[in-house]
Design a protein around this motif. Structure first.
Motif, mmCIF file in Angstrom:
data_model
loop_
_atom_site.group_PDB
_atom_site.id
_atom_site.type_symbol
_atom_site.label_atom_id
_atom_site.label_comp_id
_atom_site.label_asym_id
_atom_site.label_seq_id
_atom_site.Cartn_x
_atom_site.Cartn_y
_atom_site.Cartn_z
ATOM 1 N N VAL A 240 0.866 -1.181 0.000
ATOM 2 C CA VAL A 240 0.000 0.000 0.000
ATOM 3 C C VAL A 240 0.903 1.231 0.000
ATOM 4 C CG1 VAL A 240 -1.769 1.299 1.239
ATOM 5 C CG2 VAL A 240 -1.806 -1.210 1.283
ATOM 6 N N LEU A 241 0.638 2.165 -0.910
ATOM 7 C CA LEU A 241 1.415 3.398 -0.972
ATOM 8 C C LEU A 241 0.486 4.561 -0.635
ATOM 9 C CD1 LEU A 241 4.323 4.371 -1.739
ATOM 10 C CD2 LEU A 241 3.326 5.087 -3.911
ATOM 11 N N LEU A 242 0.623 5.056 0.597
ATOM 12 C CA LEU A 242 -0.225 6.142 1.053
ATOM 13 C C LEU A 242 0.407 7.472 0.664
ATOM 14 C CD1 LEU A 242 -0.214 4.007 3.949
ATOM 15 C CD2 LEU A 242 -2.366 5.234 3.865
ATOM 16 N N LEU A 243 -0.402 8.343 0.028
ATOM 17 C CA LEU A 243 0.060 9.671 -0.364
ATOM 18 C C LEU A 243 -0.487 10.672 0.648
ATOM 19 C CD1 LEU A 243 -0.545 9.294 -4.188
ATOM 20 C CD2 LEU A 243 1.589 8.993 -2.927
ATOM 21 N N VAL A 244 0.416 11.294 1.394
ATOM 22 C CA VAL A 244 0.027 12.015 2.607
ATOM 23 C C VAL A 244 0.585 13.434 2.607
ATOM 24 C CG1 VAL A 244 0.107 11.996 5.126
ATOM 25 C CG2 VAL A 244 0.049 9.838 3.875
ATOM 26 N N ASP A 245 -0.243 14.384 3.008
ATOM 27 C CA ASP A 245 0.207 15.748 3.258
ATOM 28 C C ASP A 245 0.883 15.759 4.621
ATOM 29 O OD1 ASP A 245 0.592 18.410 3.778
ATOM 30 O OD2 ASP A 245 -1.508 18.999 3.572
ATOM 31 N N THR A 246 2.196 15.908 4.624
ATOM 32 C CA THR A 246 2.954 15.811 5.884
ATOM 33 C C THR A 246 2.712 16.987 6.816
ATOM 34 O OG1 THR A 246 4.866 16.849 4.852
ATOM 35 C CG2 THR A 246 4.761 14.441 4.784
ATOM 36 N N ASN A 247 2.060 18.021 6.317
ATOM 37 C CA ASN A 247 1.754 19.173 7.166
ATOM 38 C C ASN A 247 0.350 19.099 7.764
ATOM 39 O OD1 ASN A 247 4.259 20.567 6.639
ATOM 40 N ND2 ASN A 247 3.462 21.002 4.579
ATOM 41 N N ASN A 248 -0.337 17.995 7.493
ATOM 42 C CA ASN A 248 -1.705 17.828 7.979
ATOM 43 C C ASN A 248 -1.726 16.739 9.052
ATOM 44 O OD1 ASN A 248 -4.425 17.036 8.330
ATOM 45 N ND2 ASN A 248 -4.957 17.736 6.257
#
Length: 474
Positions: free
Chosen positions: A394-402
């Motif tokens: 699974v490749l989660l695409l995440v806003d690291t500032n959220n």
């Protein structure tokens, strides 16, 4: 790419204030300009492709041969300085971080193919050789090396993480193709763990012990591998399904019927969309299986016929296959570019990659529950898998500032690991433990974890080999 840590770092995951001045001076005297304490170089040899915080070593040593590796480890042992081996830098769970500081030994220059034994179907290489480099070298021999994780990883790194890949369903993983190793121990001694013989009943299987140990038991300086003959005929195909469960059920029956399929890869609808956009394809955006058959012309045709009958039972449709090499390479290039294609779906986000592996009978359930979990969390997270052996990613695409997205991603990763373990599977089929999955080791291994730690303590009593990895308390 920004780095993040979804949970607060524990004391064992933060750089400890240790003074290695004397050790670095001794290394400098021995190796001169091969040793670097440049901040940028040190940072480049830290976390690499993981989402964990970068923890650089105190120094980086580029070695030219195994004797330099042994000499460096001997010096580090004298001063109790940690040692981390570095190959290409494609690890995903923080295996290359230096939470206790120390020395990173860069092995990329050890990239010689030492000996090919065509008659025995074996090859001996240095650890810096990459899988693509090896297969390019073998192109005129009629032989190939089958283990192919998505990255062009080094052979030494593939040994360290017990790598797998798309061919695992037929050819196995690194544990199945490594015959012997040459290893530098924690004291700086060079030892061999086996021979080119295909099997042995002589003593403990030290080769298998080292495979997957992530540099915590020794540093690999030479690898002897099994090779395989290139098949007379190779056929690749693709088919689509209405649901992930249908696709997984087709995989399960394919394996249970002992169809000698070489590759069988799952891409969910979101991953197919990513591949279409990235590679300019026009595939139907539904759960899809990529397959490959190896053998003679007749056997490949027979395998394809049987597979077509299997998928009909699970609503598979538009099955097409071909032996054309150009089309085959185009198809599998799209699969190997899945990581980059996924990242392009949300280029401003960070990619958090995780994996799990379960018995084939639980595959459909595990993948389906994971997909529902992702959907419920509202995350963009394509699923791909070497599903022939129950392994998927699974490749989660995440806003690291959220913070909310970080918490949601951490929850998905944690629930997947626990779900796989409860299904009598494992929290990682390929990526390894490193720092990222240490917290699941006790649940997965129970009392056996103490035995593993006893082996670690016996082989590395000063705990200098890649400390802070695998073990929750070391």
């Amino acid at each position: 790419m920004p780095t993040l840590s979804p949970t607060p770092a524990s004391s064992s995951e933060t750089n400890e204030a240790a003074d290695y001045t004397l050790a670095i001076a001794a290394l400098q005297e021995r190796f001169g300009k091969q040793l670097s304490t440049n901040a940028t170089i040190r940072e480049q040899h830290g976390h690499t492709m993981t989402w964990l915080t970068n923890q650089p070593p105190d120094a980086v040593l580029t070695v030219q041969d195994k004797h330099e590796v042994a000499a460096a480890v001997e010096i580090c042992s004298q001063y109790q300085m940690p040692v981390i081996a570095f190959g290409i830098g494609s690890s995903l769970e923080g295996q290359l971080n230096a939470p206790h500081g120390g020395l990173c030994i860069d092995m990329h220059a050890l990239d010689s193919i030492i000996q090919v034994n065509n008659e025995d179907l074996t090859v001996t290489v240095q650890p810096g050789v990459t899988r693509e480099q090896l297969n390019h070298y073998l192109r005129d021999t009629g032989l190939f090396f089958p283990i192919d994780p998505g990255a062009n990883a080094s052979i030494g790194g593939m040994v360290a993480t017990r790598a797998s890949g798309t061919n695992a369903v037929r050819y196995g993983t690194m544990k199945d193709v490594v015959l012997a190793l040459e290893v530098v121990t924690a004291s700086g001694e060079i030892v061999r763990t086996g021979t080119r013989a295909k099997k042995s009943a002589a003593g403990y299987d030290l080769t298998r012990l080292m495979i997957g140990s992530e540099g915590t038991l020794g540093i690999v300086t030479e690898v002897t591998l099994k090779l395989f003959g290139i098949s007379e005929c190779v056929g690749s195909g693709i088919c689509h399904f209405p649901t992930i469960e249908d696709a997984c059920q087709a995989v399960m029956l394919t394996i249970q019927m002992c169809l000698p399929i070489a590759r069988i890869e799952l891409l969910d609808a979101m991953q197919i969309r990513a591949c279409n956009q990235y590679a300019n394809l026009n595939l139907t955006e539904t759960p899809t299986l990529f397959v490959e058959f190896h053998g003679t012309d007749a056997s490949v045709a027979e395998q394809a016929d049987i597979f077509s009958e299997i998928i009909e039972e699970f609503n598979g449709h538009d099955f097409a296959w071909d032996t054309n090499e150009t089309e085959r390479k185009r198809l599998w290039q799209a699969r190997h570019n899945a990581y980059h294609a996924s990242c392009a779906l949300r280029p401003e986000a960070s990619a958090l990659s995780t994996d799990a592996c379960v018995p084939i009978s639980r595959l459909a359930e595990c993948v389906s529950e994971t997909a529902k979990d992702i959907e419920a969390a509202g995350m963009i997270a394509p699923i791909v898998g070497h599903v022939g052996d129950g392994n998927f990613h699974v490749l989660l695409l995440v806003d690291t500032n959220n913070p909310e997205e970080l918490a949601a991603a951490d929850g998905i990763i944690s629930r997947l690991a626990i779900r796989a373990i409860e299904m009598d599977g494992t929290c990682t089929g390929e990526h390894g433990i490193g720092q990222g999955k240490k917290k699941y080791m006790q649940q997965e291994h129970g009392n056996a974890l103490g035995l593993m730690q006893a082996i670690k303590s016996a082989l590395d009593p000063k705990n200098i080999l890649n400390p802070g990895k695998i073990w929750p308390a070391l």
